[in-house]
Design a protein around this motif. Structure first.
Motif, short mmCIF file in Angstrom:
data_model
loop_
_atom_site.label_atom_id
_atom_site.label_comp_id
_atom_site.label_asym_id
_atom_site.label_seq_id
_atom_site.Cartn_x
_atom_site.Cartn_y
_atom_site.Cartn_z
N LYS A 39 0.88 -1.06 -0.09
CA LYS A 39 0.03 0.06 -0.17
C LYS A 39 0.93 1.42 0.19
CE LYS A 39 -3.99 -2.10 2.48
NZ LYS A 39 -4.92 -2.07 3.36
N ALA A 202 -4.55 -4.34 -4.97
CA ALA A 202 -5.39 -3.20 -4.69
C ALA A 202 -6.82 -3.44 -5.26
CB ALA A 202 -4.80 -1.86 -5.32
N HIS A 206 -6.92 -6.55 -1.17
CA HIS A 206 -7.07 -5.45 -0.18
C HIS A 206 -8.79 -5.06 0.04
CE1 HIS A 206 -2.91 -3.26 -1.40
NE2 HIS A 206 -2.97 -4.54 -0.64
#
Length: 533
Positions: A39, A202, A206
């Motif tokens: 991240k 992502a 996540h």
């Protein structure tokens, strides 16, 4: 620490697979990743990718090859992403699938169920394309695919110069045809998060890490797979200076990529028994092809000094544009910081095969990249890459120690055949012709790499001194129906039970383009296979 599935490696394949397998609330999934959460700001902001590549071992394994005889005996870099998202954290976000003949070729090589019409539904399933869905594209998958949020004008000049050299326009390299020149679509968020990189983590992982049946263990470096009666039962890994194990009730699944998946198999006793014996490793399954069949796209880069101040460079203009662009990027997700750097490209043929199946890819980059990092020189510079897409050369990945923490021994065998050398020479000559054509030639001040060249012999000398990887290693755990293949067509490792490999290493032959999208497709298809088993 006991789960139905233990996935090793949280890169493009592992992040995808963990998200898909954990969709079944009745199954528990553990994902082990040697790096962090993926991240970092340098991951999320596309133009900061050079920072990510220079982050040391935090985001980049930074491997090197052995000396390459055909490249003036040089060792070349092999950057690979580390952390959830893997190499999709540090690539140029280019979304390319390859050609339909690549996948039909897999089927012809003994991989039924992997032809183009078989894999196209999984490409579409993975994709959320900002242009919407159609026969080739999906519009509701986890992986955001977008038109560039920013295009440097000189990239359009590059496309125009390609058009002037009999390479026609193509606004969708993943549609009906691959050949042509145009801007790349990219794995970048559109909508509310427009402009951010959409890594595999992502997009897939996540958003679902709060699932109660999914456990993600970061900074956990796998060492060996442990077996009982030839069945994979657990994975041994290191974390916080301790050796730990996690057990798999159903399967262990390796998603570590073309360098680490084969070496993890070797460290666990699966591979060429003679090679393993050299390091005192007891052979569990004699599979001589583990680590063989390494394929990669050799890449030659030419750097140019330009008179265009809109190109990134070591200059006051770039600093001012960067400062001004911060507000636009935060507000709209567009502008300077949204640039993916490798903005444009082209596909064409130089070999003897049909021209509708390109064997050369060009990338045009608005930063001068040398030795896998941005080369910041005074003024403004760009570079163009030429890579051959279906090399004849084959390499190997082996271990150099019984210590799993030691890096793999990587020998790509770049330009190891006369055909590869001949095609690379033709590709670079075509690239130089393009860069010498209008409209881009009006912005070129100096060819910093081949400007001194007057004949083919001199050009070949430069090629040997500058060629390296374009970051697409595949093939080291080859899939096939024959008994010598490492995995079968459902990606199960031969000679043992409860063990699969799901990543680019299973490709029997490299695809004609960037490999991130195909790797995600492989994981999507594998998830369905595993659910059905």
């Amino acid at each position: 620490m006991q789960f139905d599935y233990v996935i090793v490696g949280g890169g493009s394949a592992g992040a995808t697979l963990a998200a898909r397998l954990s969709e079944d609330p009745k199954k528990t999934v553990c994902l082990l990743e040697a790096g962090g959460e993926g991240k970092n700001l340098s991951i999320r902001v596309p133009a900061l990718v050079p920072v990510a590549l220079l982050s040391g071992k935090e985001l980049n394994w930074g491997y090197k090859t052995v000396r390459q005889p055909a490249l003036n005996n040089r060792r070349t870099g092999q950057p690979r992403g580390r952390g959830l998202g893997g190499s999709s954290n540090v690539n140029a976000m280019v979304y390319i699938r390859g050609h339909r003949k690549d996948y039909d070729g897999w089927a012809d090589l003994g991989c039924p169920g992997w032809a183009y019409e078989d894999v196209l539904p999984y490409f579409r399933k993975s994709e959320n394309n900002m242009r919407g869905g159609n026969a080739f594209h999906g519009d509701s998958g986890p992986l955001h695919v977008a038109d560039p949020a920013y295009t440097t004008p000189i990239s359009l000049d590059f496309v125009g110069a390609c058009n002037e050299n009999q390479i026609g326009p193509n606004d969708d390299f993943n549609g009906a045809r691959l050949d042509g020149a145009g801007l790349f679509q990219v794995t970048q968020f559109h909508g509310a998060r427009r402009g951010e990189r959409c890594s595999a983590a992502a997009g897939y992982l996540h958003p679902v890490t709060n699932r109660p049946n999914l456990h993600v263990e970061t900074y956990a470096q796998a060492g060996r797979i442990l077996f009982e009666d030839r069945k994979a039962k657990s994975v041994e890994y290191r974390k916080d200076g301790e050796t730990r194990t996690v057990s798999a009730l159903s399967e262990v699944i390796l998603c570590c990529g073309s360098f680490t998946s084969p070496t993890l198999l070797m460290q666990s006793g699966i591979g060429n028994a003679g090679h393993l014996k050299e390091f005192g490793i007891t052979s569990l399954a004699h599979l001589p092809e583990v680590g063989e069949n390494l394929q990669d796209h050799p890449d030659m880069t030419i750097g140019y000094k330009v008179n265009d101040t809109e190109v990134m460079g070591a200059s006051i203009q770039t600093a001012l544009r960067g400062l001004k662009g911060l507000w636009e990027y935060r507000r709209k997700g567009t502008g300077f910081w949204a640039a993916n750097i490798a903005e444009a490209g082209a596909f064409f043929s130089v070999g003897e095969e049909a021209s509708d199946w390109p064997d050369v890819q060009l990338h045009f980059s608005t930063v001068y990249v040398q030795n896998h990092r941005g080369k910041w020189m005074r003024g403004h510079n760009v570079c163009s890459h030429a890579c051959i897409l279906r090399p004849e050369s084959r390499g190997t990945v082996t271990i150099g120690s019984a210590d799993p923490a030691e890096p793999p021994v990587i020998d790509p065998g770049f330009l190891g055949s006369e055909t590869d050398e001949r095609n690379m020479l033709k590709a670079v000559k075509k690239l130089r012709q393009i860069m010498g054509s209008k409209p881009i030639s009006a912005k070129i001040v100096k060819d910093m790499t081949t400007g001194h060249v007057t004949n083919d012999e001199e050009l070949m000398d430069v090629i040997r001194s500058a060629t390296t990887t374009i970051y697409h290693p595949v093939g080291t755990c080859r899939m096939g129906s024959d008994e010598s293949s490492v995995v079968d067509t459902e990606l199960r490792v031969r000679g043992v039970d409860g063990l699969r490999v799901v990543d680019a290493s299973i490709m029997p032959r490299i695809v004609s383009g960037n490999t991130n999208a195909p790797t995600i497709m492989i994981a999507e298809k594998a998830a369905d296979m595993i659910h059905a088993s």
